[in-house]
Design a protein around this motif. Structure first.
Motif, PDB file in Angstrom:
ATOM      1  N   GLU A 153      25.695  63.981  71.384  1.00 29.95           N
ATOM      2  CA  GLU A 153      26.633  64.046  69.826  1.00 29.95           C
ATOM      3  C   GLU A 153      27.862  63.743  70.156  1.00 29.95           C
ATOM      4  O   GLU A 153      28.443  63.105  69.523  1.00 29.95           O
ATOM      5  CB  GLU A 153      26.234  65.591  69.512  1.00 29.95           C
ATOM      6  CG  GLU A 153      26.859  65.794  68.224  1.00 29.95           C
ATOM      7  CD  GLU A 153      26.683  67.297  67.552  1.00 29.95           C
ATOM      8  OE1 GLU A 153      27.494  67.575  66.914  1.00 29.95           O
ATOM      9  OE2 GLU A 153      25.559  67.699  68.121  1.00 29.95           O
ATOM     10  N   TYR A 154      28.371  64.321  71.282  1.00 31.05           N
ATOM     11  CA  TYR A 154      29.847  63.865  71.521  1.00 31.05           C
ATOM     12  C   TYR A 154      30.206  62.719  71.589  1.00 31.05           C
ATOM     13  O   TYR A 154      31.386  62.052  71.337  1.00 31.05           O
ATOM     14  CB  TYR A 154      30.292  64.936  72.890  1.00 31.05           C
ATOM     15  CG  TYR A 154      31.724  64.635  73.341  1.00 31.05           C
ATOM     16  CD1 TYR A 154      32.888  65.090  72.690  1.00 31.05           C
ATOM     17  CD2 TYR A 154      31.950  63.658  74.523  1.00 31.05           C
ATOM     18  CE1 TYR A 154      34.084  65.062  73.066  1.00 31.05           C
ATOM     19  CE2 TYR A 154      33.416  63.720  74.958  1.00 31.05           C
ATOM     20  CZ  TYR A 154      34.508  64.411  74.211  1.00 31.05           C
ATOM     21  OH  TYR A 154      35.688  64.091  74.519  1.00 31.05           O
ATOM     22  N   SER A 158      28.220  60.289  70.450  1.00 31.88           N
ATOM     23  CA  SER A 158      27.821  59.667  69.301  1.00 31.88           C
ATOM     24  C   SER A 158      26.551  58.449  69.875  1.00 31.88           C
ATOM     25  O   SER A 158      26.593  57.358  69.286  1.00 31.88           O
ATOM     26  CB  SER A 158      28.715  58.724  68.382  1.00 31.88           C
ATOM     27  OG  SER A 158      29.890  59.742  67.981  1.00 31.88           O
TER      28      SER A 158
END
Length: 57
Positions: free
Chosen positions: A8-9, A11
């Protein structure tokens, strides 16, 4: 930070993190049982190593 949080960090899909690990291109990880964890300092160092310089004039 776990695999999902790192994905998530950055992407990227979670599978990309696993693919990077298999090819030796992922940040250093710590394994706790079946779980992978990534230290913030290792992620920062890994990102800095991949930093692209901008155009020079």
């Amino acid at each position: 930070m776990g695999v999902e949080e790192l994905a998530e960090y950055l992407s990227v899909p979670v599978q990309t993190i696993y693919d990077w690990r298999m090819s030796g291109r992922a940040p250093r990880a710590y394994k706790f049982g079946k779980h992978l964890r990534f230290a913030a300092a290792d992620i920062a160092e890994w990102l800095e190593q991949r930093h692209e310089d901008g155009p020079h004039e």
